[in-house]
Design a protein around this motif. Structure first.
Motif, PDB file in Angstrom:
ATOM      1  N   MET A 107      66.525 100.877  16.017  1.00  0.00           N
ATOM      2  CA  MET A 107      65.067 100.772  16.915  1.00  0.00           C
ATOM      3  C   MET A 107      64.008 101.586  16.091  1.00  0.00           C
ATOM      4  N   ASN A 108      62.909 100.791  15.878  1.00  0.00           N
ATOM      5  CA  ASN A 108      61.771 101.523  15.392  1.00  0.00           C
ATOM      6  C   ASN A 108      60.865 102.107  16.487  1.00  0.00           C
ATOM      7  N   LEU A 109      61.051 103.545  16.593  1.00  0.00           N
ATOM      8  CA  LEU A 109      60.420 104.121  17.505  1.00  0.00           C
ATOM      9  C   LEU A 109      58.756 104.063  17.322  1.00  0.00           C
ATOM     10  N   ALA A 110      58.425 104.080  16.296  1.00  0.00           N
ATOM     11  CA  ALA A 110      56.815 104.003  16.144  1.00  0.00           C
ATOM     12  C   ALA A 110      56.257 102.567  16.715  1.00  0.00           C
ATOM     13  N   ARG A 111      56.975 101.747  16.304  1.00  0.00           N
ATOM     14  CA  ARG A 111      56.614 100.150  16.862  1.00  0.00           C
ATOM     15  C   ARG A 111      56.867 100.015  18.216  1.00  0.00           C
ATOM     16  N   GLU A 112      57.742 100.697  18.882  1.00  0.00           N
ATOM     17  CA  GLU A 112      57.867 100.640  20.356  1.00  0.00           C
ATOM     18  C   GLU A 112      56.851 101.436  20.882  1.00  0.00           C
ATOM     19  N   SER A 113      56.315 102.592  20.441  1.00  0.00           N
ATOM     20  CA  SER A 113      55.508 103.248  21.088  1.00  0.00           C
ATOM     21  C   SER A 113      54.149 102.523  21.029  1.00  0.00           C
ATOM     22  N   ILE A 114      53.928 101.871  19.884  1.00  0.00           N
ATOM     23  CA  ILE A 114      52.593 101.030  19.974  1.00  0.00           C
ATOM     24  C   ILE A 114      52.839  99.937  20.930  1.00  0.00           C
ATOM     25  N   GLU A 115      54.005  99.210  21.166  1.00  0.00           N
ATOM     26  CA  GLU A 115      54.129  98.379  22.052  1.00  0.00           C
ATOM     27  C   GLU A 115      53.835  98.681  23.404  1.00  0.00           C
ATOM     28  N   LEU A 116      54.258  99.847  23.798  1.00  0.00           N
ATOM     29  CA  LEU A 116      54.091 100.821  25.196  1.00  0.00           C
ATOM     30  C   LEU A 116      52.544 101.022  25.302  1.00  0.00           C
ATOM     31  N   LEU A 117      51.793 101.377  24.101  1.00  0.00           N
ATOM     32  CA  LEU A 117      50.248 101.752  24.215  1.00  0.00           C
ATOM     33  C   LEU A 117      49.621 100.380  24.578  1.00  0.00           C
ATOM     34  N   GLU A 118      50.207  99.254  23.822  1.00  0.00           N
ATOM     35  CA  GLU A 118      49.472  97.874  24.359  1.00  0.00           C
ATOM     36  C   GLU A 118      49.514  97.645  25.814  1.00  0.00           C
ATOM     37  N   GLN A 119      50.646  97.982  26.414  1.00  0.00           N
ATOM     38  CA  GLN A 119      50.976  97.502  27.671  1.00  0.00           C
ATOM     39  C   GLN A 119      50.032  98.431  28.632  1.00  0.00           C
ATOM     40  N   VAL A 120      49.830  99.799  28.439  1.00  0.00           N
ATOM     41  CA  VAL A 120      48.989 100.764  28.929  1.00  0.00           C
ATOM     42  C   VAL A 120      47.314 100.202  28.770  1.00  0.00           C
ATOM     43  N   ALA A 121      47.334  99.834  27.460  1.00  0.00           N
ATOM     44  CA  ALA A 121      45.737  99.294  27.532  1.00  0.00           C
ATOM     45  C   ALA A 121      45.442  98.175  28.464  1.00  0.00           C
ATOM     46  N   ARG A 122      46.571  97.495  28.820  1.00  0.00           N
ATOM     47  CA  ARG A 122      46.079  96.433  29.873  1.00  0.00           C
ATOM     48  C   ARG A 122      45.659  96.967  31.070  1.00  0.00           C
ATOM     49  N   ILE A 123      45.806  98.298  31.628  1.00  0.00           N
ATOM     50  CA  ILE A 123      45.212  98.951  32.575  1.00  0.00           C
ATOM     51  C   ILE A 123      43.602  99.467  32.171  1.00  0.00           C
ATOM     52  N   LEU A 124      43.550  99.613  31.137  1.00  0.00           N
ATOM     53  CA  LEU A 124      42.082  99.894  30.322  1.00  0.00           C
ATOM     54  C   LEU A 124      41.099  98.589  30.260  1.00  0.00           C
ATOM     55  N   TRP A 125      41.846  97.631  29.672  1.00  0.00           N
ATOM     56  CA  TRP A 125      41.163  96.597  29.446  1.00  0.00           C
ATOM     57  C   TRP A 125      41.452  95.557  30.285  1.00  0.00           C
ATOM     58  N   PHE A 126      40.817  94.884  30.980  1.00  0.00           N
ATOM     59  CA  PHE A 126      41.290  93.676  32.205  1.00  0.00           C
ATOM     60  C   PHE A 126      40.360  92.744  32.333  1.00  0.00           C
ATOM     61  N   GLU A 127      40.821  91.735  32.736  1.00  0.00           N
ATOM     62  CA  GLU A 127      39.806  90.352  32.817  1.00  0.00           C
ATOM     63  C   GLU A 127      39.118  90.575  34.289  1.00  0.00           C
ATOM     64  N   GLY A 128      37.921  90.223  34.431  1.00  0.00           N
ATOM     65  CA  GLY A 128      37.276  90.156  35.825  1.00  0.00           C
ATOM     66  C   GLY A 128      36.733  91.579  35.992  1.00  0.00           C
ATOM     67  N   THR A 129      36.674  91.922  37.272  1.00  0.00           N
ATOM     68  CA  THR A 129      36.167  93.049  37.706  1.00  0.00           C
ATOM     69  C   THR A 129      37.223  94.029  38.573  1.00  0.00           C
ATOM     70  N   LYS A 130      37.077  95.007  38.766  1.00  0.00           N
ATOM     71  CA  LYS A 130      37.973  95.965  39.644  1.00  0.00           C
ATOM     72  C   LYS A 130      36.749  96.637  40.639  1.00  0.00           C
ATOM     73  N   HIS A 131      36.811  96.662  41.462  1.00  0.00           N
ATOM     74  CA  HIS A 131      35.824  97.344  42.651  1.00  0.00           C
ATOM     75  C   HIS A 131      34.316  97.122  42.233  1.00  0.00           C
ATOM     76  N   GLY A 132      34.301  95.908  41.426  1.00  0.00           N
ATOM     77  CA  GLY A 132      32.838  95.496  41.255  1.00  0.00           C
ATOM     78  C   GLY A 132      32.426  95.599  39.763  1.00  0.00           C
ATOM     79  N   LEU A 133      33.593  96.248  39.005  1.00  0.00           N
ATOM     80  CA  LEU A 133      32.918  96.686  37.528  1.00  0.00           C
ATOM     81  C   LEU A 133      33.795  96.277  36.853  1.00  0.00           C
ATOM     82  N   ARG A 134      33.257  95.747  35.629  1.00  0.00           N
ATOM     83  CA  ARG A 134      34.123  95.360  34.525  1.00  0.00           C
ATOM     84  C   ARG A 134      34.603  96.468  33.643  1.00  0.00           C
ATOM     85  N   ASP A 135      35.866  96.294  32.803  1.00  0.00           N
ATOM     86  CA  ASP A 135      36.382  97.201  32.259  1.00  0.00           C
ATOM     87  C   ASP A 135      35.466  98.069  31.259  1.00  0.00           C
ATOM     88  N   ARG A 136      34.331  97.573  30.706  1.00  0.00           N
ATOM     89  CA  ARG A 136      33.557  98.191  29.731  1.00  0.00           C
ATOM     90  C   ARG A 136      32.612  98.983  30.679  1.00  0.00           C
TER      91      ARG A 136
END
Length: 192
Positions: free
Chosen positions: A1-30
């Protein structure tokens, strides 16, 4: 198991909470990112250029984001008293109240329940990763003034107490003690 690669994959999944399609509560991610940043930015970083740098976009796109947040009443822009060509951005009281709906609150709450030592190691690990990527890419990330190479701290001792005054050597301007823990886009970390 490559822990560094696994950590990046987890960060990518966390990033989906930060960067999303459309709007949340009327605002886009940026727009959320901009509002969140401006609520924690020091005075030197509450400008359209600094916002563009932080969000990672063009000044034109940053201007659109600013306009949208202004239209909604979450942000206001004021001409700088020192330089009439400059604009300072401030989150309004309405914007501060709106931030309780921030989609990243779920991440903040997940981290908040960790032991303090774990939170500190987690934060410091992320800072280390950013510092290393900055060195490799020859760029700088945003961080708090307290950790910046440009922060100057002057202590004056008198008989009754010690006073501390802070200033930024880059901007050649004073910094209030409450501002040393705010974000700055001109941050440069101390080299070890």
């Amino acid at each position: 198991m490559n822990l560094a690669r696994e950590s990046i994959e987890l960060l990518e999944q966390v990033a989906r909470i930060l960067w999303f399609e459309g709007t949340k509560h009327g605002l886009r991610d940026r727009e959320w990112m901009a509002l969140r940043f401006l609520s924690r930015a020091n005075p030197f970083s509450r400008t359209p250029s600094a916002l563009a740098s932080y969000v990672g976009t063009t000044r034109g796109t940053a201007s659109f984001i600013i306009g949208e947040l202004e239209r909604l009443g979450y942000l206001e822009r004021k001409r700088s008293a020192k330089d009439k060509r400059s604009v300072m951005l401030s989150v309004t009281q309405q914007g501060k109240k709106f931030l309780v709906r921030d989609p990243v609150t779920v991440l903040v709450e997940a981290i908040a329940v960790l032991d303090d030592d774990v939170k500190i190691r987690f934060r410091d690990t992320l800072r280390h990763v950013l510092d290393q990527s900055d060195a490799a890419e020859q760029r700088h990330h945003t961080d708090v003034c307290r950790r910046c190479i440009f922060l100057r701290e002057d202590r004056t001792a008198t008989d009754s107490k010690t006073t501390v005054e802070f200033s930024c050597r880059l901007f050649r301007a004073p910094i209030a003690e409450a501002e040393v823990d705010l974000l700055c886009t001109s941050f440069e970390h101390h080299r070890q």
